[in-house]
Design an enzyme around this catalytic site. Structure first.
Site, PDB file in Angstrom:
ATOM      1  N   LYS A   1     -34.348 -35.800 -34.143  1.00  0.00           N
ATOM      2  CA  LYS A   1     -33.551 -34.582 -34.250  1.00  0.00           C
ATOM      3  C   LYS A   1     -32.528 -34.551 -33.124  1.00  0.00           C
ATOM      4  O   LYS A   1     -32.867 -34.772 -31.958  1.00  0.00           O
ATOM      5  CB  LYS A   1     -34.456 -33.347 -34.187  1.00  0.00           C
ATOM      6  CG  LYS A   1     -35.472 -33.309 -35.330  1.00  0.00           C
ATOM      7  CD  LYS A   1     -36.216 -31.996 -35.413  1.00  0.00           C
ATOM      8  CE  LYS A   1     -37.145 -31.979 -36.627  1.00  0.00           C
ATOM      9  NZ  LYS A   1     -37.777 -30.673 -36.841  1.00  0.00           N
TER      10      LYS A   1
ATOM     11  N   ASP B   1     -42.195 -20.187 -36.652  1.00  0.00           N
ATOM     12  CA  ASP B   1     -41.279 -20.610 -37.718  1.00  0.00           C
ATOM     13  C   ASP B   1     -42.041 -21.302 -38.842  1.00  0.00           C
ATOM     14  O   ASP B   1     -41.572 -22.275 -39.422  1.00  0.00           O
ATOM     15  CB  ASP B   1     -40.201 -21.546 -37.146  1.00  0.00           C
ATOM     16  CG  ASP B   1     -39.027 -21.731 -38.105  1.00  0.00           C
ATOM     17  OD1 ASP B   1     -38.760 -20.818 -38.913  1.00  0.00           O
ATOM     18  OD2 ASP B   1     -38.382 -22.797 -38.045  1.00  0.00           O
TER      19      ASP B   1
ATOM     20  N   VAL C   1     -31.101 -34.344 -38.535  1.00  0.00           N
ATOM     21  CA  VAL C   1     -32.347 -35.105 -38.485  1.00  0.00           C
ATOM     22  C   VAL C   1     -32.104 -36.480 -39.105  1.00  0.00           C
ATOM     23  O   VAL C   1     -31.596 -36.584 -40.230  1.00  0.00           O
ATOM     24  CB  VAL C   1     -33.483 -34.397 -39.239  1.00  0.00           C
ATOM     25  CG1 VAL C   1     -34.803 -35.144 -39.039  1.00  0.00           C
ATOM     26  CG2 VAL C   1     -33.622 -32.951 -38.790  1.00  0.00           C
TER      27      VAL C   1
END
Length: 381
Positions: A107, A202, A93
């Site tokens: 990213k 996530d 990143v």
């Protein structure tokens, strides 16, 4: 005869005039439609363009922008390591500065160009909410794929709780933590309200970022959909830490749902309360994690004495903290059926925050008629 001819000619003239007016109206409408279409196409090239506001609700049209590789190289100074700000599941990143002066998080990972990648990015970029990190666009170049997000300057909540930014004590009062929890809950609830519903898959403390005003923004929503099954688990150094956020049904069957997000959110709330990573043990003598210890139905006096962050000081009431703990326990139920849904979690956090704000506000020199956290800790020694 002349009168009949005049009538016929008059009728024809009227009909021609009517046809002319109708033709003009059709032409005018077509021109307007083309103008709107051109305007829309122009707007869609700017991913941050807002087309309207109404009573505080942003109405925006955002399409995924396709970035050129040259622009990303310029933004990151050819991906200079000095501009690398982390490594996540997607890859490296980088912080970047676009030509228009906008800061972005880029990213980068290896990956062959695919239409599925573009389609998923377009869908995720269309999702807009105050408490979600916006996906601005993408780039595919030979064997590389890039995701370009808005840059959130103040880091993750985890960094403020137990990481490099934990010195910002004035932002760690209980009311601040409740406010962060409420904003993150709203972002997650918005994902669950979409049609079709989007499961984050996530959610964790490091994926809740805060801006300069400590407004929380949930990051990486839907990223697992882009990664696919082969990338379902992150770097080996993160596995143990991340797994604590996974619901039992996810760890056993890889079954994600809105309720598995709720479980992850409950672990996030636990870290907000304790100021520690949930994978830690409550004490050196214990072989349980904080999550397991709390799931075993501990007495509240033990909870307050063992895992409530001492840095909270007297910034909370016993009643508010008890309700917060009860909410955590309802989120981390082992059975998904017994867990709350996110819209109820939002309502509960809103209620607790509102009550906490009113009870801990001292008018003039008067004293609040509630038990504060400092008194609670004294009573448990």
């Amino acid at each position: 005869m002349s009168r009949t001819l005049a009538a016929v000619l008059g009728g024809l003239a009227g009909a021609l005039a009517l046809v002319g007016i109708v033709a003009f109206l059709i032409y005018f409408c077509l021109c307007q439609d083309r103008s709107v279409t051109r305007s829309s196409e122009t707007a869609s090239s700017d991913p941050s363009l807002q087309v309207g506001r109404h009573v505080g609700i942003e109405l925006s049209v955002r399409e995924a922008r396709r970035f050129d590789m040259e622009e990303l190289h310029m933004a990151t100074k050819s991906f200079d390591k000095k501009n690398m700000i982390g490594i996540g599941k997607f890859g490296e990143v980088y912080k970047g500065l676009l030509n228009d002066g906008m800061l972005v998080a880029i990213k980068k990972r290896s990956g062959a160009p695919t239409q599925e990648f573009v389609d998923e990015v377009r869908f995720l970029a269309s999702i807009q909410h105050r408490n979600l990190v916006s996906l601005l666009g993408y780039c595919q170049d030979y064997s590389l794929q890039f995701l370009i997000y808005e840059y959130v300057p103040n880091g993750s909540v985890s960094s403020h709780l137990y990481g490099s930014n934990q010195g910002s004590g004035e932002k760690l009062e209980f009311k601040h933590r409740l406010s962060i929890a409420l904003g993150a809950a709203k972002g997650l609830s918005h994902l669950h309200s979409l049609s079709p519903r989007l499961v984050h898959k996530d959610f964790k403390t490091s994926n809740v970022l805060v801006d300069e005003n400590f407004i929380p923004k949930v990051a990486d929503a839907g990223l697992r959909n882009i990664l696919g099954r082969s990338d379902a688990v992150g770097p080996s150094s993160q596995i143990a830490v991340d797994d604590i956020f996974l619901a039992p049904e996810v760890r056993e069957f890889r079954t994600f749902s809105e309720k598995s997000d709720v479980y992850s959110f409950g672990v996030f709330l636990l870290e907000l309360m304790s100021g520690r990573e949930a994978a830690e043990s409550p004490s050196p003598e214990s072989d349980q994690t904080l999550v397991e210890w709390l799931q075993n139905g501990q007495d509240y006096s033990k909870i307050s004495d063992v895992i409530i962050d001492r840095r909270l000081g007297s910034s909370f009431t016993v009643e508010g903290m008890k309700e917060f703990v009860q909410l955590i326990m309802r989120c981390i139920e082992s059975s998904s059926e017994r867990r709350l849904v996110m819209r109820i979690v939002v309502a509960e956090l809103d209620r607790i925050l509102e009550k906490e704000m009113s009870l801990t506000t001292v008018m003039g020199e008067g004293m609040p008629s509630v038990t504060l956290g400092s008194q609670l800790f004294r009573s448990t020694k």
